[in-house]
Scaffold this active site. Structure first.
Site, PDB file in Angstrom:
ATOM      1  N   LYS A   1       0.816  -1.220   0.000  1.00  0.00           N
ATOM      2  CA  LYS A   1       0.000   0.000   0.000  1.00  0.00           C
ATOM      3  C   LYS A   1       0.844   1.262   0.000  1.00  0.00           C
ATOM      4  CE  LYS A   1      -4.098  -1.455   2.652  1.00  0.00           C
ATOM      5  NZ  LYS A   1      -3.782  -2.745   3.275  1.00  0.00           N
TER       6      LYS A   1
ATOM      7  N   GLY B   1     -11.057  -3.139   8.090  1.00  0.00           N
ATOM      8  CA  GLY B   1     -10.785  -3.338   9.508  1.00  0.00           C
ATOM      9  C   GLY B   1     -12.025  -3.468  10.373  1.00  0.00           C
TER      10      GLY B   1
END
Lengths: 227, 234
Positions: free
Chosen positions: B21, B93
Protein backbone atom coordinates in the site's frame (compact mmCIF):
# COMPACT_ATOMS: atom_id res chain seq x y z
CA UNK A 1 -26.92 -34.18 -33.87
CA UNK A 2 -23.27 -35.03 -33.49
CA UNK A 3 -22.06 -34.91 -29.91
CA UNK A 4 -20.03 -31.78 -29.29
CA UNK A 5 -16.45 -32.01 -28.02
CA UNK A 6 -16.20 -30.74 -24.46
CA UNK A 7 -13.18 -28.53 -23.78
CA UNK A 8 -12.77 -27.81 -20.10
CA UNK A 9 -10.93 -24.81 -18.68
CA UNK A 10 -9.53 -25.34 -15.19
CA UNK A 11 -11.25 -22.50 -13.31
CA UNK A 12 -9.66 -22.56 -9.86
CA UNK A 13 -7.67 -19.33 -10.26
CA UNK A 14 -6.31 -17.17 -13.07
CA UNK A 15 -7.32 -16.20 -16.62
CA UNK A 16 -9.95 -18.87 -17.30
CA UNK A 17 -12.77 -16.55 -18.45
CA UNK A 18 -10.59 -15.17 -21.27
CA UNK A 19 -9.90 -18.68 -22.61
CA UNK A 20 -13.63 -19.44 -22.68
CA UNK A 21 -14.30 -16.25 -24.65
CA UNK A 22 -11.48 -17.07 -27.10
CA UNK A 23 -12.76 -20.62 -27.71
CA UNK A 24 -16.28 -19.33 -28.29
CA UNK A 25 -15.00 -17.12 -31.15
CA UNK A 26 -13.38 -19.98 -33.12
CA UNK A 27 -14.83 -20.95 -36.51
CA UNK A 28 -15.37 -24.50 -35.16
CA UNK A 29 -17.28 -23.26 -32.11
CA UNK A 30 -20.43 -25.15 -33.07
CA UNK A 31 -18.59 -28.42 -32.60
CA UNK A 32 -17.38 -27.36 -29.14
CA UNK A 33 -18.84 -27.07 -25.70
CA UNK A 34 -16.75 -25.10 -23.21
CA UNK A 35 -16.93 -25.91 -19.52
CA UNK A 36 -15.37 -24.19 -16.50
CA UNK A 37 -13.87 -27.01 -14.42
CA UNK A 38 -13.93 -26.64 -10.65
CA UNK A 39 -14.67 -30.18 -9.40
CA UNK A 40 -13.75 -33.80 -10.30
CA UNK A 41 -17.31 -34.22 -11.67
CA UNK A 42 -16.74 -31.32 -14.11
CA UNK A 43 -13.41 -32.83 -15.22
CA UNK A 44 -15.02 -36.22 -15.89
CA UNK A 45 -17.15 -34.62 -18.64
CA UNK A 46 -14.18 -33.17 -20.56
CA UNK A 47 -12.54 -34.46 -23.75
CA UNK A 48 -9.68 -31.96 -23.41
CA UNK A 49 -8.53 -29.33 -20.91
CA UNK A 50 -6.91 -25.90 -20.83
CA UNK A 51 -4.95 -24.98 -17.70
CA UNK A 52 -4.86 -21.18 -17.71
CA UNK A 53 -2.32 -18.66 -16.56
CA UNK A 54 -2.45 -17.58 -12.96
CA UNK A 55 -0.01 -18.61 -10.27
CA UNK A 56 1.21 -22.20 -10.47
CA UNK A 57 1.63 -22.95 -6.77
CA UNK A 58 -1.83 -21.48 -6.09
CA UNK A 59 -3.51 -23.51 -8.83
CA UNK A 60 -1.79 -26.70 -7.61
CA UNK A 61 -2.82 -26.02 -4.01
CA UNK A 62 -6.42 -25.33 -5.02
CA UNK A 63 -6.45 -28.47 -7.19
CA UNK A 64 -5.30 -30.48 -4.19
CA UNK A 65 -7.94 -29.12 -1.80
CA UNK A 66 -10.65 -29.48 -4.46
CA UNK A 67 -9.76 -33.17 -4.88
CA UNK A 68 -8.66 -32.53 -8.48
CA UNK A 69 -4.95 -33.33 -8.33
CA UNK A 70 -5.18 -37.11 -8.79
CA UNK A 71 -7.99 -36.92 -11.41
CA UNK A 72 -5.82 -34.40 -13.32
CA UNK A 73 -2.83 -36.77 -13.17
CA UNK A 74 -5.00 -39.51 -14.69
CA UNK A 75 -6.42 -37.08 -17.28
CA UNK A 76 -2.96 -36.01 -18.50
CA UNK A 77 -2.12 -39.64 -19.36
CA UNK A 78 -4.95 -40.02 -21.85
CA UNK A 79 -6.44 -36.69 -22.95
CA UNK A 80 -5.09 -33.46 -24.49
CA UNK A 81 -4.10 -30.59 -22.19
CA UNK A 82 -2.91 -27.10 -23.11
CA UNK A 83 -1.10 -25.19 -20.37
CA UNK A 84 -0.58 -21.42 -20.66
CA UNK A 85 2.00 -19.73 -18.39
CA UNK A 86 1.23 -21.20 -14.93
CA UNK A 87 -0.49 -24.07 -16.77
CA UNK A 88 2.75 -24.68 -18.70
CA UNK A 89 4.59 -25.05 -15.38
CA UNK A 90 2.02 -27.60 -14.18
CA UNK A 91 2.44 -29.61 -17.41
CA UNK A 92 6.23 -29.82 -17.00
CA UNK A 93 8.09 -32.77 -15.54
CA UNK A 94 10.47 -30.63 -13.50
CA UNK A 95 10.48 -27.05 -12.25
CA UNK A 96 13.32 -24.84 -11.05
CA UNK A 97 12.82 -21.85 -8.78
CA UNK A 98 9.95 -23.86 -7.24
CA UNK A 99 8.19 -23.22 -3.97
CA UNK A 100 10.28 -24.12 -0.91
CA UNK A 101 9.55 -27.79 -0.19
CA UNK A 102 8.61 -28.42 -3.83
CA UNK A 103 5.32 -27.97 -5.64
CA UNK A 104 2.81 -30.36 -7.18
CA UNK A 105 3.10 -30.88 -10.95
CA UNK A 106 1.10 -32.99 -13.40
CA UNK A 107 3.92 -33.80 -15.79
CA UNK A 108 2.90 -34.67 -19.34
CA UNK A 109 5.69 -32.86 -21.15
CA UNK A 110 9.33 -33.98 -20.90
CA UNK A 111 10.82 -30.59 -20.10
CA UNK A 112 12.35 -28.61 -17.24
CA UNK A 113 10.96 -25.11 -16.75
CA UNK A 114 11.87 -22.19 -14.44
CA UNK A 115 9.16 -20.21 -12.64
CA UNK A 116 9.26 -16.40 -13.04
CA UNK A 117 12.13 -16.54 -15.51
CA UNK A 118 12.12 -12.78 -16.00
CA UNK A 119 11.33 -11.71 -12.44
CA UNK A 120 8.41 -9.85 -10.88
CA UNK A 121 5.41 -8.08 -12.40
CA UNK A 122 7.41 -5.02 -13.52
CA UNK A 123 9.54 -7.26 -15.77
CA UNK A 124 6.43 -8.38 -17.69
CA UNK A 125 6.45 -7.51 -21.41
CA UNK A 126 4.90 -7.99 -24.85
CA UNK A 127 6.93 -9.13 -27.86
CA UNK A 128 6.32 -10.33 -31.42
CA UNK A 129 6.82 -14.09 -31.78
CA UNK A 130 7.84 -16.19 -34.75
CA UNK A 131 5.13 -18.81 -35.08
CA UNK A 132 6.47 -21.48 -37.39
CA UNK A 133 3.84 -24.07 -36.43
CA UNK A 134 0.67 -21.98 -36.83
CA UNK A 135 -1.61 -20.87 -39.65
CA UNK A 136 -0.22 -17.81 -41.50
CA UNK A 137 3.28 -18.33 -40.03
CA UNK A 138 4.53 -15.23 -41.87
CA UNK A 139 2.42 -13.09 -39.54
CA UNK A 140 4.05 -12.68 -36.11
CA UNK A 141 2.00 -13.17 -32.94
CA UNK A 142 1.89 -10.63 -30.11
CA UNK A 143 3.10 -12.62 -27.08
CA UNK A 144 2.01 -11.31 -23.67
CA UNK A 145 4.48 -12.48 -21.00
CA UNK A 146 3.40 -11.90 -17.38
CA UNK A 147 5.79 -13.21 -14.70
CA UNK A 148 6.39 -15.85 -17.34
CA UNK A 149 8.32 -19.12 -17.01
CA UNK A 150 11.36 -20.02 -19.14
CA UNK A 151 11.94 -23.46 -20.70
CA UNK A 152 15.37 -24.71 -19.57
CA UNK A 153 15.71 -28.26 -20.93
CA UNK A 154 13.98 -30.69 -23.25
CA UNK A 155 14.57 -34.29 -22.24
CA UNK A 156 12.25 -36.67 -24.10
CA UNK A 157 13.14 -40.33 -23.63
CA UNK A 158 13.09 -42.67 -26.62
CA UNK A 159 9.53 -43.83 -25.74
CA UNK A 160 8.12 -40.28 -25.55
CA UNK A 161 6.49 -38.57 -28.54
CA UNK A 162 8.85 -36.03 -30.18
CA UNK A 163 8.73 -32.37 -29.07
CA UNK A 164 7.82 -29.83 -31.75
CA UNK A 165 8.66 -26.12 -31.47
CA UNK A 166 5.60 -24.02 -32.37
CA UNK A 167 6.82 -20.52 -31.48
CA UNK A 168 10.02 -18.80 -30.44
CA UNK A 169 11.16 -15.49 -29.00
CA UNK A 170 13.91 -13.24 -30.30
CA UNK A 171 17.11 -14.17 -28.33
CA UNK A 172 17.74 -10.51 -27.44
CA UNK A 173 14.68 -10.59 -25.14
CA UNK A 174 16.02 -13.26 -22.79
CA UNK A 175 16.75 -12.00 -19.28
CA UNK A 176 20.51 -11.29 -18.96
CA UNK A 177 20.91 -13.98 -16.28
CA UNK A 178 19.62 -16.62 -18.70
CA UNK A 179 21.23 -15.52 -21.97
CA UNK A 180 24.16 -17.77 -22.89
CA UNK A 181 27.51 -16.16 -23.69
CA UNK A 182 27.94 -18.53 -26.67
CA UNK A 183 24.49 -17.57 -28.07
CA UNK A 184 23.21 -21.13 -27.84
CA UNK A 185 19.90 -19.82 -26.59
CA UNK A 186 17.81 -22.88 -27.37
CA UNK A 187 15.65 -24.06 -25.70
CA UNK A 188 15.22 -20.89 -23.62
CA UNK A 189 13.82 -18.98 -26.57
CA UNK A 190 11.15 -21.66 -27.16
CA UNK A 191 7.83 -20.29 -25.93
CA UNK A 192 5.32 -22.77 -27.42
CA UNK A 193 5.88 -26.53 -27.60
CA UNK A 194 3.83 -29.52 -28.57
CA UNK A 195 4.46 -33.08 -27.44
CA UNK A 196 1.95 -35.76 -28.42
CA UNK A 197 -1.45 -34.78 -27.05
CA UNK A 198 -0.14 -31.86 -25.07
CA UNK A 199 0.64 -28.25 -25.84
CA UNK A 200 2.19 -25.45 -23.82
CA UNK A 201 2.73 -21.74 -24.20
CA UNK A 202 4.74 -19.74 -21.66
CA UNK A 203 2.74 -16.60 -22.52
CA UNK A 204 -0.98 -15.62 -22.67
CA UNK A 205 -2.63 -15.99 -26.11
CA UNK A 206 -6.05 -15.60 -24.45
CA UNK A 207 -5.29 -11.92 -23.74
CA UNK A 208 -5.07 -11.03 -27.43
CA UNK A 209 -7.68 -11.06 -30.21
CA UNK A 210 -5.51 -13.35 -32.35
CA UNK A 211 -6.97 -16.86 -31.88
CA UNK A 212 -4.41 -18.86 -33.86
CA UNK A 213 -3.11 -20.69 -30.79
CA UNK A 214 -6.64 -21.67 -29.71
CA UNK A 215 -7.32 -22.79 -33.27
CA UNK A 216 -4.08 -24.84 -33.26
CA UNK A 217 -4.89 -26.60 -29.98
CA UNK A 218 -8.41 -27.51 -31.06
CA UNK A 219 -7.45 -28.70 -34.55
CA UNK A 220 -4.10 -30.37 -33.87
CA UNK A 221 -4.38 -31.72 -30.34
CA UNK A 222 -8.10 -32.13 -29.63
CA UNK A 223 -9.69 -33.17 -32.94
CA UNK A 224 -6.67 -35.29 -33.96
CA UNK A 225 -6.84 -37.17 -30.67
CA UNK A 226 -10.56 -37.86 -31.10
CA UNK A 227 -10.17 -39.46 -34.49
CA UNK B 1 4.08 2.51 3.11
CA UNK B 2 5.65 -0.28 5.14
CA UNK B 3 9.40 -0.66 5.66
CA UNK B 4 10.85 -1.81 2.30
CA UNK B 5 13.06 -4.33 4.13
CA UNK B 6 9.97 -6.08 5.51
CA UNK B 7 8.33 -6.03 2.06
CA UNK B 8 11.44 -7.61 0.50
CA UNK B 9 11.40 -10.38 3.13
CA UNK B 10 7.76 -11.10 2.28
CA UNK B 11 8.55 -11.20 -1.47
CA UNK B 12 11.33 -13.72 -0.74
CA UNK B 13 9.15 -15.85 1.53
CA UNK B 14 6.20 -16.43 -0.82
CA UNK B 15 5.70 -17.67 -4.39
CA UNK B 16 2.63 -15.55 -5.08
CA UNK B 17 2.64 -11.91 -6.27
CA UNK B 18 2.93 -9.28 -3.52
CA UNK B 19 0.89 -6.07 -3.30
CA UNK B 20 1.87 -3.17 -0.99
CA UNK B 21 0.00 0.00 0.00
CA UNK B 22 0.88 3.63 -0.56
CA UNK B 23 -0.96 6.70 0.72
CA UNK B 24 -3.39 8.39 -1.66
CA UNK B 25 -1.43 10.89 -3.78
CA UNK B 26 2.01 9.85 -2.48
CA UNK B 27 3.76 9.23 -5.77
CA UNK B 28 7.21 9.02 -4.16
CA UNK B 29 6.15 6.08 -1.99
CA UNK B 30 4.98 4.49 -5.24
CA UNK B 31 8.37 5.15 -6.88
CA UNK B 32 10.04 3.47 -3.91
CA UNK B 33 7.78 0.40 -4.00
CA UNK B 34 8.32 0.03 -7.75
CA UNK B 35 12.09 0.13 -7.12
CA UNK B 36 11.72 -2.51 -4.38
CA UNK B 37 10.04 -4.80 -6.94
CA UNK B 38 6.52 -5.29 -5.57
CA UNK B 39 4.10 -6.77 -8.09
CA UNK B 40 1.18 -4.37 -7.51
CA UNK B 41 0.52 -1.15 -5.56
CA UNK B 42 -2.68 -0.36 -3.68
CA UNK B 43 -3.23 3.42 -3.51
CA UNK B 44 -5.21 3.05 -0.35
CA UNK B 45 -7.57 5.18 1.70
CA UNK B 46 -6.77 2.96 4.70
CA UNK B 47 -3.51 4.90 5.17
CA UNK B 48 -3.81 8.62 6.00
CA UNK B 49 -3.93 10.41 2.62
CA UNK B 50 -0.81 12.35 1.61
CA UNK B 51 -2.84 14.56 -0.73
CA UNK B 52 -6.46 15.52 -0.12
CA UNK B 53 -7.11 16.60 -3.70
CA UNK B 54 -5.02 14.65 -6.20
CA UNK B 55 -4.50 10.94 -6.67
CA UNK B 56 -1.23 9.62 -8.13
CA UNK B 57 -0.89 9.93 -11.91
CA UNK B 58 -0.40 6.21 -12.40
CA UNK B 59 0.40 6.22 -16.13
CA UNK B 60 4.19 6.79 -15.84
CA UNK B 61 4.57 3.69 -13.61
CA UNK B 62 5.31 0.21 -14.88
CA UNK B 63 3.90 -1.51 -11.80
CA UNK B 64 0.08 -1.89 -11.93
CA UNK B 65 -2.09 -0.04 -9.39
CA UNK B 66 -5.35 -0.94 -7.70
CA UNK B 67 -7.59 1.84 -6.30
CA UNK B 68 -10.77 1.90 -4.25
CA UNK B 69 -14.13 3.15 -5.52
CA UNK B 70 -17.62 3.62 -4.10
CA UNK B 71 -19.45 4.07 -7.37
CA UNK B 72 -18.96 3.95 -11.12
CA UNK B 73 -17.83 7.57 -11.48
CA UNK B 74 -15.09 7.12 -8.90
CA UNK B 75 -13.99 3.82 -10.49
CA UNK B 76 -13.72 5.41 -13.95
CA UNK B 77 -11.86 8.46 -12.60
CA UNK B 78 -9.25 6.13 -11.10
CA UNK B 79 -9.00 4.11 -14.33
CA UNK B 80 -8.54 7.36 -16.22
CA UNK B 81 -5.57 8.17 -13.92
CA UNK B 82 -4.06 4.80 -14.85
CA UNK B 83 -5.42 2.30 -12.31
CA UNK B 84 -5.18 -1.22 -13.77
CA UNK B 85 -7.56 -2.69 -11.19
CA UNK B 86 -10.45 -1.45 -9.08
CA UNK B 87 -11.76 -2.60 -5.71
CA UNK B 88 -14.66 -1.57 -3.55
CA UNK B 89 -13.59 0.69 -0.71
CA UNK B 90 -15.84 -1.09 1.73
CA UNK B 91 -14.86 -0.28 5.28
CA UNK B 92 -11.50 -1.87 6.10
CA UNK B 93 -10.78 -3.34 9.51
CA UNK B 94 -14.41 -3.71 10.56
CA UNK B 95 -15.35 -7.26 9.57
CA UNK B 96 -18.60 -5.64 8.42
CA UNK B 97 -19.44 -6.26 4.78
CA UNK B 98 -22.23 -3.67 4.39
CA UNK B 99 -20.11 -0.92 2.82
CA UNK B 100 -18.47 -3.28 0.32
CA UNK B 101 -21.93 -4.49 -0.70
CA UNK B 102 -23.16 -0.91 -1.04
CA UNK B 103 -20.22 0.05 -3.27
CA UNK B 104 -20.44 -3.04 -5.48
CA UNK B 105 -24.21 -2.62 -5.90
CA UNK B 106 -23.67 1.04 -6.81
CA UNK B 107 -21.05 0.20 -9.48
CA UNK B 108 -23.07 -2.65 -11.00
CA UNK B 109 -26.36 -0.73 -10.89
CA UNK B 110 -24.85 2.25 -12.70
CA UNK B 111 -23.27 -0.05 -15.31
CA UNK B 112 -26.71 -1.61 -15.95
CA UNK B 113 -28.21 1.88 -16.32
CA UNK B 114 -25.47 3.01 -18.70
CA UNK B 115 -25.69 -0.16 -20.79
CA UNK B 116 -29.16 0.76 -22.10
CA UNK B 117 -28.45 4.46 -22.75
CA UNK B 118 -28.02 6.06 -26.15
CA UNK B 119 -25.08 8.36 -26.84
CA UNK B 120 -26.85 11.63 -25.84
CA UNK B 121 -27.89 10.08 -22.56
CA UNK B 122 -24.35 8.80 -21.95
CA UNK B 123 -22.92 12.34 -22.33
CA UNK B 124 -25.23 13.61 -19.60
CA UNK B 125 -24.70 10.54 -17.40
CA UNK B 126 -20.89 10.98 -17.70
CA UNK B 127 -21.26 14.56 -16.48
CA UNK B 128 -23.59 13.53 -13.67
CA UNK B 129 -21.30 10.84 -12.25
CA UNK B 130 -18.05 12.70 -13.03
CA UNK B 131 -16.72 10.00 -15.35
CA UNK B 132 -14.65 10.43 -18.54
CA UNK B 133 -17.07 9.88 -21.44
CA UNK B 134 -14.88 7.44 -23.43
CA UNK B 135 -14.45 5.13 -20.43
CA UNK B 136 -18.16 5.27 -19.64
CA UNK B 137 -19.00 4.40 -23.24
CA UNK B 138 -16.58 1.45 -23.19
CA UNK B 139 -18.02 0.26 -19.86
CA UNK B 140 -21.56 0.47 -21.25
CA UNK B 141 -20.53 -1.59 -24.28
CA UNK B 142 -18.76 -4.25 -22.17
CA UNK B 143 -21.53 -4.22 -19.52
CA UNK B 144 -18.75 -4.42 -16.90
CA UNK B 145 -15.76 -2.36 -15.78
CA UNK B 146 -12.99 -2.41 -18.41
CA UNK B 147 -10.54 -3.67 -15.72
CA UNK B 148 -10.74 -6.39 -13.06
CA UNK B 149 -12.85 -5.48 -10.08
CA UNK B 150 -12.21 -6.78 -6.55
CA UNK B 151 -14.22 -6.73 -3.36
CA UNK B 152 -12.44 -5.26 -0.35
CA UNK B 153 -13.14 -3.73 3.02
CA UNK B 154 -15.02 -5.77 5.60
CA UNK B 155 -15.05 -9.30 4.15
CA UNK B 156 -14.80 -11.69 7.13
CA UNK B 157 -16.46 -15.02 6.23
CA UNK B 158 -16.49 -17.46 3.29
CA UNK B 159 -20.13 -16.47 2.79
CA UNK B 160 -19.16 -12.76 2.59
CA UNK B 161 -16.59 -13.61 -0.09
CA UNK B 162 -19.09 -15.63 -2.15
CA UNK B 163 -21.68 -12.85 -1.72
CA UNK B 164 -19.30 -10.33 -3.28
CA UNK B 165 -18.48 -12.74 -6.13
CA UNK B 166 -22.18 -13.34 -6.82
CA UNK B 167 -22.64 -9.55 -6.89
CA UNK B 168 -20.22 -9.49 -9.83
CA UNK B 169 -16.71 -9.05 -8.38
CA UNK B 170 -13.79 -10.82 -10.09
CA UNK B 171 -11.92 -11.52 -6.85
CA UNK B 172 -11.74 -10.66 -3.17
CA UNK B 173 -9.18 -8.94 -0.90
CA UNK B 174 -9.19 -10.01 2.75
CA UNK B 175 -6.86 -8.64 5.42
CA UNK B 176 -8.03 -8.24 8.99
CA UNK B 177 -10.98 -10.54 8.30
CA UNK B 178 -8.41 -13.35 8.29
CA UNK B 179 -5.73 -12.06 10.65
CA UNK B 180 -8.11 -10.96 13.42
CA UNK B 181 -10.09 -14.22 13.35
CA UNK B 182 -9.75 -17.16 15.73
CA UNK B 183 -7.89 -19.46 13.29
CA UNK B 184 -6.37 -17.40 10.44
CA UNK B 185 -4.94 -20.35 8.46
CA UNK B 186 -8.24 -22.26 8.40
CA UNK B 187 -10.25 -19.16 7.60
CA UNK B 188 -7.92 -18.08 4.79
CA UNK B 189 -8.17 -21.53 3.20
CA UNK B 190 -11.98 -21.52 3.51
CA UNK B 191 -12.33 -18.02 2.02
CA UNK B 192 -10.07 -18.94 -0.91
CA UNK B 193 -12.24 -21.99 -1.64
CA UNK B 194 -15.40 -19.91 -1.29
CA UNK B 195 -14.13 -17.55 -4.01
CA UNK B 196 -13.31 -20.43 -6.38
CA UNK B 197 -16.62 -22.23 -5.75
CA UNK B 198 -18.76 -19.11 -5.19
CA UNK B 199 -21.73 -20.57 -7.07
CA UNK B 200 -21.57 -24.06 -5.57
CA UNK B 201 -23.84 -23.93 -2.50
CA UNK B 202 -22.85 -27.39 -1.30
CA UNK B 203 -19.13 -26.59 -1.25
CA UNK B 204 -19.86 -23.21 0.39
CA UNK B 205 -21.66 -25.07 3.18
CA UNK B 206 -18.72 -27.47 3.60
CA UNK B 207 -16.03 -24.80 3.75
CA UNK B 208 -18.04 -22.68 6.20
CA UNK B 209 -17.95 -25.47 8.80
CA UNK B 210 -15.63 -25.50 11.78
CA UNK B 211 -13.34 -22.59 10.90
CA UNK B 212 -13.19 -20.98 14.36
CA UNK B 213 -14.65 -17.64 15.42
CA UNK B 214 -14.88 -14.87 12.80
CA UNK B 215 -13.52 -11.41 13.38
CA UNK B 216 -16.04 -9.49 15.45
CA UNK B 217 -18.14 -7.33 13.11
CA UNK B 218 -17.78 -3.74 14.31
CA UNK B 219 -20.66 -1.48 13.51
CA UNK B 220 -19.49 1.40 11.37
CA UNK B 221 -22.04 3.83 12.70
CA UNK B 222 -25.55 3.67 14.04
CA UNK B 223 -27.39 3.97 10.73
CA UNK B 224 -24.72 2.21 8.60
CA UNK B 225 -24.43 5.20 6.27
CA UNK B 226 -20.95 5.78 5.00
CA UNK B 227 -17.71 4.64 6.55
CA UNK B 228 -14.71 6.27 8.15
CA UNK B 229 -12.09 5.41 5.53
CA UNK B 230 -14.40 5.27 2.52
CA UNK B 231 -14.81 9.06 2.54
CA UNK B 232 -11.11 9.58 1.79
CA UNK B 233 -10.39 10.37 -1.88
CA UNK B 234 -13.12 11.09 -4.43
Amino acid sequence: MEKRTVIGILALQGAFAEHKTALEKLPVKRKLETLLVKTPEDLARCDALIIPGGESTTIALLARISGLLEPLREFVKVKPIWGTCAGAILLSQEVENAKKGGQDLLGGMSITIARNGWGSQVESFEAPLEVEGLQNPEKSFNGVFIRAPVILKLHPSSDDPPIQVIARLSPGLLPPALASPDHSDEPKIFVALRQGLHFLTTFHPELTDDNRFHDYFVRECVFTAKR
Amino acid sequence: MSDPEMIKKIVDAVTIPVMAKVRIGHFVEAQILQAVGVDYIDESEVLTPADDEYHINKHPFKVPFVCGARDLGEALRRISEGAAMIRTKGEAGTGNVVEAVRHQRAVMGQIRQASVMNEEELYVFAKKIGAPFHLLKETARLKRLPVVNFAAGGIATPADAALMMQLGCDGVFVGSGIFHSGDPAKRARAIVQAVTHYNNHKILAEVSENIGPAMVGLSIDSNLKGGNYADRGH
